[in-house]
Structures are given as structure tokens and as C-alpha cells.
Enzyme design. Structure first.
Site, PDB file in Angstrom:
ATOM      1  CG  ASP A  15      -2.066   0.956   1.122  1.00 61.54           C
ATOM      2  OD1 ASP A  15      -2.325   1.456   0.010  1.00 61.54           O
ATOM      3  OD2 ASP A  15      -2.700   1.227   2.145  1.00 61.54           O
ATOM      4  CG  ASN A  17       2.046   1.495  -5.195  1.00 61.30           C
ATOM      5  OD1 ASN A  17       2.982   1.365  -4.430  1.00 61.30           O
ATOM      6  ND2 ASN A  17       1.524   0.495  -5.883  1.00 61.30           N
ATOM      7  NE  ARG A  19      -1.365   6.591   1.268  1.00 63.16           N
ATOM      8  CZ  ARG A  19      -1.252   5.717   2.266  1.00 63.16           C
ATOM      9  NH1 ARG A  19      -0.913   6.121   3.464  1.00 63.16           N
ATOM     10  NH2 ARG A  19      -1.474   4.441   2.043  1.00 63.16           N
ATOM     11  NE  ARG A  28      -4.477   6.710  -7.161  1.00 68.54           N
ATOM     12  CZ  ARG A  28      -4.331   6.471  -5.851  1.00 68.54           C
ATOM     13  NH1 ARG A  28      -4.124   7.457  -5.019  1.00 68.54           N
ATOM     14  NH2 ARG A  28      -4.414   5.246  -5.379  1.00 68.54           N
ATOM     15  CG  HIS A  32      -0.216   1.966  -9.247  1.00 70.03           C
ATOM     16  ND1 HIS A  32      -0.400   1.578  -7.941  1.00 70.03           N
ATOM     17  CD2 HIS A  32      -1.324   2.685  -9.591  1.00 70.03           C
ATOM     18  CE1 HIS A  32      -1.585   2.037  -7.508  1.00 70.03           C
ATOM     19  NE2 HIS A  32      -2.151   2.713  -8.487  1.00 70.03           N
ATOM     20  CB  SER A  61     -12.589  -8.547  -5.290  1.00 67.46           C
ATOM     21  OG  SER A  61     -11.873  -9.711  -4.978  1.00 67.46           O
ATOM     22  CG  LEU A 126      10.621 -16.316  -4.100  1.00 67.42           C
ATOM     23  CD1 LEU A 126      10.691 -16.342  -2.574  1.00 67.42           C
ATOM     24  CD2 LEU A 126      10.981 -14.903  -4.582  1.00 67.42           C
TER      25      LEU A 126
HETATM   26  C1  FPP Z   1      -2.085   0.135  -3.273  1.00 67.45           C
HETATM   27  O1  FPP Z   1      -1.597   1.449  -3.234  1.00 67.45           O
HETATM   28  C2  FPP Z   1      -1.543  -0.536  -4.422  1.00 67.45           C
HETATM   29  C3  FPP Z   1      -2.290  -1.082  -5.425  1.00 67.45           C
HETATM   30  C4  FPP Z   1      -3.738  -1.076  -5.467  1.00 67.45           C
HETATM   31  C5  FPP Z   1      -1.619  -1.707  -6.576  1.00 67.45           C
HETATM   32  C6  FPP Z   1      -0.366  -2.446  -6.220  1.00 67.45           C
HETATM   33  C7  FPP Z   1       0.266  -2.785  -7.482  1.00 67.45           C
HETATM   34  C8  FPP Z   1       1.584  -2.812  -7.678  1.00 67.45           C
HETATM   35  C9  FPP Z   1       2.630  -2.575  -6.651  1.00 67.45           C
HETATM   36  C10 FPP Z   1       2.041  -3.154  -8.998  1.00 67.45           C
HETATM   37  C11 FPP Z   1       2.113  -4.640  -9.058  1.00 67.45           C
HETATM   38  C12 FPP Z   1       2.246  -5.015 -10.427  1.00 67.45           C
HETATM   39  C13 FPP Z   1       2.554  -6.247 -10.810  1.00 67.45           C
HETATM   40  C14 FPP Z   1       2.907  -6.472 -12.208  1.00 67.45           C
HETATM   41  C15 FPP Z   1       2.550  -7.402  -9.909  1.00 67.45           C
HETATM   42  P1  FPP Z   1      -2.654   2.632  -3.314  1.00 67.45           P
HETATM   43  O2  FPP Z   1      -2.876   2.957  -4.750  1.00 67.45           O
HETATM   44  O3  FPP Z   1      -3.890   2.258  -2.565  1.00 67.45           O
HETATM   45  O4  FPP Z   1      -1.872   3.775  -2.597  1.00 67.45           O
HETATM   46  P2  FPP Z   1      -2.512   4.928  -1.690  1.00 67.45           P
HETATM   47  O5  FPP Z   1      -3.101   4.249  -0.484  1.00 67.45           O
HETATM   48  O6  FPP Z   1      -1.307   5.742  -1.365  1.00 67.45           O
HETATM   49  O7  FPP Z   1      -3.503   5.666  -2.533  1.00 67.45           O
END
Ligand code: FPP
Length: 242
Positions: A15, A17, A19, A28, A32, A61, A126
Site C-alpha cells: 500500500d 503507491n 501517496r 498515481r 504503481h 476484487s 522462490l
Molecule cells: C495500493 O496502493 C496498491 C495497489 C492497489 C496496486 C499495487 C500494485 C503494484 C505494486 C504493482 C504490481 C504489479 C505487478 C505487475 C505485480 P494505493 O494505490 O492504494 O496507494 P494509496 O493508499 O497511497 O492511494
């Protein structure tokens, strides 16, 4: 008995990304993208420390409810990351597994998933489980439906075997980055006896030092699995070599 020093299975809610990107006045999706790099770094670091299973929450989901632009950006990023990263992951001995509802995903993403799983199926260094279009409640419901189809009683053992993560032991350590103190429908069944570690670090900033801090905290815990501390300590004396 303290937990063994290195968790066999680590699971992570990645969590923060959004922010991370906001703080830099970036869209945003830039957060990611950085999150994918953090995941690659984390998988390498886990492998180097002897962790054998890493499970990450990449798309829930419930994430379909985000703005269309972010959802399609995440889908594109996911398909692109698969195409780009699988050869190296394969060379590094990583077995990729995708956990979640495939119906509803685009043909491009579904094909990418299928190919990535086939390409890395023989690896065993892994196991990297990527939870995508996943929810803990979805998993319990699909497992219960399987039992009912097979005419099996709903016992703990049968349910465990029907769950989407039946190919790996339950997580020992669940980490959530980004400062929120909740589980958000992640591994509801499997985390029954996991140790939890919450950190304010945003996922793109989660580095080797942050991983080591989480592992050190885990290693200092006493895992009791419902027993008393005295019982656990007696057991550990009984099994320790003289
Ligand atoms: C939550 O941060 C993150 C996500 C919903 C997406 C996570 C995805 C990745 C790290 C990319 C993974 C990709 C692959 C190919 C496996 P948020 O957007 O809720 O952050 P926030 O709480 O700061 O808004």
C-alpha cells in the site's frame, strides 16, 4: 519458543503507491510503476534471505471501483510488467502463480498470466504468488463451492485444500506498508496464525532495510498457536538439540 529466524512465507499488502506519487506531483500510475520495481527488489531480497514464498496483493476484487483511468492503467502496467519481467524471473528461479478470479480480466492479461505460469512452472527457488482480482472472501466462497460440487463436507482440512493458496503453507509474516492498520480482505483464511507487521513506509520506498526490520521483529516474537507461553517453551526445550 521464538519464531524461527527467517519466515518461510511472507505476504505483503503493497500500500502507498498513490501517496508516493502524490507527494511528487506525479500521476498515481507513476507510483504503481515504482511499485513494480519495489516488488522486484523485494523478491530478490526475500530470496537472498532464504524466504521461500512471497505473496503480494496487487489488485483486489474491490479495486475495480477506482477511477476507470487508474484501473486501465493498472491493467496495462500488469500486462506490460508480465511481458517485461518474466524472462528475468524465470532465470532467477522464481515460480510465478496468479491467485484470483480470472473471469473479468481482459484476454491480454489472462494470456499473459497463463504464459508466465507456464514459463516458470518448473522453478522452485522462490514461489511468488501475485494476488490479482483477489479477495479473501472470494477465496473462501470459491473453496466452499468446490466442496459442494465434489460433495465433500465443509471441514477445515477440505476447505484448506480447496483454497487458492493450497500449494503453499500459510504465511508466517504478513506485512502492510503505507500506514493503514487493516487487512482489507487479504488472506482472511490463511493468516489465522500469521504475525503482523505494519509500517508507515510507502510501498515504493520499501527497501532491504525495511524488509530486514520486519524480519527482525518477526524473529523476536513468540508464536503460540493457541498454547500458553510455558507450553511453548517446554516444547522448544524438548526439541532443541543437546
Ligand atoms: C495500493 O496502493 C496498491 C495497489 C492497489 C496496486 C499495487 C500494485 C503494484 C505494486 C504493482 C504490481 C504489479 C505487478 C505487475 C505485480 P494505493 O494505490 O492504494 O496507494 P494509496 O493508499 O497511497 O492511494
Amino acid at each position: 519458543m521464538t519464531a524461527s529466524l527467517i519466515p518461510h512465507h511472507i505476504a505483503i499488502v503493497m500500500d502507498g503507491n498513490g501517496r508516493w506519487a502524490n507527494k511528487r506531483f506525479l500521476p498515481r500510475i507513476a507510483g504503481h510503476k515504482q511499485g513494480v520495481d519495489a516488488l522486484k527488489r523485494c523478491a530478490k531480497a526475500c530470496d537472498a534471505r532464504g524466504v521461500r514464498v512471497l505473496t503480494v496483493f496487487a489488485f483486489s476484487s474491490e479495486n475495480w471501483q477506482r477511477p476507470t483511468e487508474e484501473v486501465s492503467g493498472l491493467m496495462d502496467l500488469f500486462a506490460l510488467a508480465l511481458a517485461r519481467e518474466v524472462p528475468q524471473l524465470k532465470a532467477d528461479g522464481v515460480q510465478l502463480r496468479f491467485i484470483g478470479e480470472r473471469q473479468g480480466l481482459s484476454v491480454r492479461v489472462r494470456n499473459g498470466i497463463k504464459q508466465a505460469e507456464a514459463d516458470t512452472a518448473a522453478n522452485s527457488r522462490l514461489v511468488l504468488n501475485v494476488c490479482f482480482n483477489y479477495g479473501g472472501r472470494w477465496d473462501i466462497v470459491q473453496a466452499a463451492a468446490k466442496l459442494s460440487e465434489q460433495g465433500l463436507p465443509a471441514t477445515e482440512q477440505h476447505l484448506s485444500r480447496a483454497m487458492a493458496l493450497a500449494h503453499v503453507p500459510d504465511p508466517d509474516l504478513v506485512i502492510r506498508t503505507g500506514g493503514e492498520l487493516r487487512i482489507s480482505n487479504f488472506l482472511l483464511w490463511q493468516s489465522a496464525y500469521a504475525e503482523f507487521q505494519f509500517t508507515n513506509t510507502l510501498w515504493p520506498d520499501f527497501d532491504e532495510a525495511a524488509l530486514d526490520a520486519a524480519i527482525a521483529s518477526y524473529a523476536a516474537r513468540e508464536r503460540r498457536f493457541g498454547k500458553t507461553s510455558d507450553q511453548v517453551q517446554q516444547l522448544s526445550v524438548a526439541v532443541s538439540p543437546v
